[in-house]
Design a protein around this motif. Structure first.
Motif, mmCIF file in Angstrom:
data_model
loop_
_atom_site.group_PDB
_atom_site.id
_atom_site.type_symbol
_atom_site.label_atom_id
_atom_site.label_comp_id
_atom_site.label_asym_id
_atom_site.label_seq_id
_atom_site.Cartn_x
_atom_site.Cartn_y
_atom_site.Cartn_z
ATOM 1 N N LEU A 3 1.214 -1.290 0.181
ATOM 2 C CA LEU A 3 0.054 -0.090 0.218
ATOM 3 C C LEU A 3 0.774 1.165 0.178
ATOM 4 O O LEU A 3 1.971 1.074 0.688
ATOM 5 N N TYR A 4 0.679 2.132 -0.980
ATOM 6 C CA TYR A 4 1.020 3.307 -1.342
ATOM 7 C C TYR A 4 2.029 3.626 0.227
ATOM 8 O O TYR A 4 3.252 4.596 -0.116
ATOM 9 N N HIS A 5 1.048 4.155 0.840
ATOM 10 C CA HIS A 5 1.281 4.845 2.115
ATOM 11 C C HIS A 5 2.303 4.555 3.478
ATOM 12 O O HIS A 5 3.182 4.975 3.734
ATOM 13 N N ILE A 6 1.892 3.112 3.902
ATOM 14 C CA ILE A 6 2.321 2.647 4.748
ATOM 15 C C ILE A 6 3.693 1.946 3.995
ATOM 16 O O ILE A 6 4.294 1.632 5.430
ATOM 17 N N GLY A 7 4.001 1.686 3.210
ATOM 18 C CA GLY A 7 4.565 0.832 2.579
ATOM 19 C C GLY A 7 4.972 -0.556 2.104
ATOM 20 O O GLY A 7 6.084 -1.033 1.941
ATOM 21 N N PHE A 8 4.033 -0.529 2.967
ATOM 22 C CA PHE A 8 3.397 -3.338 3.200
ATOM 23 C C PHE A 8 2.642 -3.412 2.797
ATOM 24 O O PHE A 8 1.696 -2.167 2.895
ATOM 25 N N GLY A 9 2.614 -4.565 2.837
ATOM 26 C CA GLY A 9 1.250 -5.727 2.381
ATOM 27 C C GLY A 9 1.214 -6.611 2.917
ATOM 28 O O GLY A 9 1.856 -7.102 3.999
ATOM 29 N N THR A 10 0.162 -6.958 2.901
ATOM 30 C CA THR A 10 -0.566 -8.449 3.110
ATOM 31 C C THR A 10 0.587 -9.333 3.176
ATOM 32 O O THR A 10 0.919 -10.054 4.088
ATOM 33 N N GLU A 11 0.985 -9.272 2.131
ATOM 34 C CA GLU A 11 2.257 -10.255 1.822
ATOM 35 C C GLU A 11 3.150 -10.515 2.961
ATOM 36 O O GLU A 11 4.102 -11.187 2.793
ATOM 37 N N ASP A 12 3.315 -9.293 3.061
ATOM 38 C CA ASP A 12 4.590 -8.868 3.759
ATOM 39 C C ASP A 12 4.697 -9.502 5.608
ATOM 40 O O ASP A 12 5.518 -9.324 6.384
ATOM 41 N N LEU A 13 3.197 -9.638 5.968
ATOM 42 C CA LEU A 13 2.819 -10.161 7.693
ATOM 43 C C LEU A 13 2.838 -11.339 7.771
ATOM 44 O O LEU A 13 2.608 -12.253 8.878
ATOM 45 N N GLY A 14 3.187 -12.104 6.942
ATOM 46 C CA GLY A 14 3.693 -14.456 7.276
ATOM 47 C C GLY A 14 1.946 -14.259 7.200
ATOM 48 O O GLY A 14 1.329 -14.210 7.228
ATOM 49 N N ASP A 15 2.274 -16.090 7.332
ATOM 50 C CA ASP A 15 1.202 -16.247 7.455
ATOM 51 C C ASP A 15 0.287 -16.227 8.913
ATOM 52 O O ASP A 15 -0.172 -16.992 9.606
ATOM 53 N N ASN A 16 0.810 -15.728 9.577
ATOM 54 C CA ASN A 16 0.019 -15.725 11.701
ATOM 55 C C ASN A 16 -0.064 -13.854 11.627
ATOM 56 O O ASN A 16 1.389 -13.302 12.308
ATOM 57 N N PRO A 17 -0.465 -13.208 10.822
ATOM 58 C CA PRO A 17 -1.299 -11.768 9.939
ATOM 59 C C PRO A 17 -1.749 -11.268 11.460
ATOM 60 O O PRO A 17 -2.386 -11.452 11.902
ATOM 61 N N PRO A 18 -0.490 -9.576 12.078
ATOM 62 C CA PRO A 18 -1.512 -8.915 13.247
ATOM 63 C C PRO A 18 -3.141 -8.551 12.691
ATOM 64 O O PRO A 18 -3.198 -8.113 12.071
ATOM 65 N N GLY A 49 8.332 7.966 6.815
ATOM 66 C CA GLY A 49 8.366 8.389 8.104
ATOM 67 C C GLY A 49 7.742 8.124 9.204
ATOM 68 O O GLY A 49 7.336 7.496 10.777
ATOM 69 N N LEU A 50 6.405 6.829 8.565
ATOM 70 C CA LEU A 50 5.785 6.030 9.092
ATOM 71 C C LEU A 50 6.408 4.945 9.409
ATOM 72 O O LEU A 50 6.257 4.129 8.834
ATOM 73 N N ASN A 51 6.519 4.631 10.511
ATOM 74 C CA ASN A 51 7.711 3.384 11.088
ATOM 75 C C ASN A 51 6.474 2.407 11.287
ATOM 76 O O ASN A 51 5.950 2.877 12.203
ATOM 77 N N SER A 52 6.707 1.416 10.297
ATOM 78 C CA SER A 52 5.754 0.228 10.950
ATOM 79 C C SER A 52 7.069 -1.183 11.186
ATOM 80 O O SER A 52 7.736 -1.246 10.576
ATOM 81 N N TYR A 53 6.438 -1.783 12.050
ATOM 82 C CA TYR A 53 7.309 -2.823 12.881
ATOM 83 C C TYR A 53 6.572 -4.235 13.404
ATOM 84 O O TYR A 53 5.242 -4.029 13.849
ATOM 85 N N LEU A 54 6.896 -5.311 12.814
ATOM 86 C CA LEU A 54 5.700 -6.449 13.068
ATOM 87 C C LEU A 54 7.052 -6.941 13.733
ATOM 88 O O LEU A 54 8.402 -7.295 13.506
ATOM 89 N N GLY A 55 5.921 -7.561 15.116
ATOM 90 C CA GLY A 55 6.376 -8.455 16.183
ATOM 91 C C GLY A 55 5.908 -9.227 17.062
ATOM 92 O O GLY A 55 4.398 -9.068 16.484
ATOM 93 N N TYR A 56 6.218 -9.662 18.022
ATOM 94 C CA TYR A 56 5.166 -11.000 18.769
ATOM 95 C C TYR A 56 5.502 -10.341 20.466
ATOM 96 O O TYR A 56 6.692 -10.624 20.654
ATOM 97 N N LEU A 57 4.950 -10.756 21.156
ATOM 98 C CA LEU A 57 4.773 -10.365 22.073
ATOM 99 C C LEU A 57 5.446 -11.729 23.046
ATOM 100 O O LEU A 57 5.034 -12.996 21.959
ATOM 101 N N SER A 58 4.983 -12.002 24.586
ATOM 102 C CA SER A 58 5.278 -13.020 25.336
ATOM 103 C C SER A 58 4.869 -14.462 24.611
ATOM 104 O O SER A 58 5.328 -15.106 24.823
ATOM 105 N N ASN A 59 3.508 -13.676 24.620
ATOM 106 C CA ASN A 59 2.866 -15.489 24.312
ATOM 107 C C ASN A 59 2.638 -15.799 22.689
ATOM 108 O O ASN A 59 1.840 -16.994 22.446
#
Length: 259
Positions: A3-18, A49-59
């Protein structure tokens, strides 16, 4: 497709997307959340400057730490695109100025709803359309604040478009000549039991109602407008840390019973 503004799409979120995103105005806050609270995080995009990060909680729960930029127009773009990539819950983690003497600097405001004085929101829904937070997210945030024993206040937020004129700043603005309808507006809001000023929640809440996702907002108080206009930077870090910790606890434990 990215997507144009956020700079990523569903294909970047993996098999277990947030499904849940923490949304901050500052890219530095989004980075801080990823670095200090998320496991195995990675940068998805820092476009505009619209930084987006994918990560995981301890669970193992996947989380998006994203940046809205300042104000409702920028937020409206980011939120639209976050919903397009599958996000269904958004918690805004922001800062605000208190307009009530009993809401001190360093405390937190959890918004139940917003007085929405924002042009971007009027493009989403009519002026009279309610700008209300999701009740389950709001309860989860409040319970988390109670469990962590932090000073928090639950109530109505004033969401406005401008930091200076719109929040009735005379002394710190280059423009001390406010329009008549803005003169005394802070006292009017105080009389209406509004707790604080900020610049994004109202539009976020209206978008949630129209788009069909859940939204909540927790803000660290960094200015006490009953005393002076300026932000107290010395208190900002600790207050923001408390807001992040409450949002994290809500995501990791309190929200489970509502899902």
């Amino acid at each position: 497709m990215k997507l144009y503004h956020i700079g990523f799409g569903t294909e970047d979120l993996g098999d277990n997307p947030p499904k849940l995103a923490f949304l901050s105005g500052e890219p530095e806050r989004s980075r801080y959340i990823a670095q200090n609270y998320l496991r195995d995080f990675r940068l998805l995009s820092d476009y505009r400057g619209l930084n987006s990060y994918l990560g995981y909680l301890s669970n193992g729960q996947p989380i998006l730490a994203a940046t809205s930029g300042m104000g409702a127009p920028s937020l409206s773009i980011v939120v639209n695109e976050l919903i397009q990539v599958g996000i269904t819950e958004i918690i805004r983690i922001g800062t605000c100025g208190s307009i009530q003497p009993h809401v001190p600097i360093g405390s937190l405001v959890i918004s139940q709803a917003a007085l929405c004085r924002q042009g971007a929101a009027n493009d989403i829904a009519p002026l009279e359309y309610p700008a209300a937070a999701d009740p389950f997210l709001t309860v989860a945030l409040a319970r988390s604040a109670q469990a962590l024993k932090v000073d928090y206040h639950l109530g109505i937020t004033a969401s406005v478009d401008t930091f200076y004129e719109g929040q009735e700043r005379y002394e710190s603005s280059v423009n001390p000549h406010l329009q008549r309808w803005l003169q005394g507006i802070t006292q009017e809001y105080r009389n209406l039991n509004i707790l604080n000023y900020e610049m994004e929640a109202g539009t976020l809440f209206k978008m949630a109602g129209v788009y069909g996702f859940s939204a909540g907002c927790i803000c660290a108080v960094v200015a006490q407008r009953t005393e002076k206009e300026s932000i107290v930077l010395d208190s900002k870090k600790a207050a923001v840390e408390s807001a992040i910790a409450v949002a994290m606890k809500a995501a990791q434990s309190e929200l489970e019973q509502f899902r």
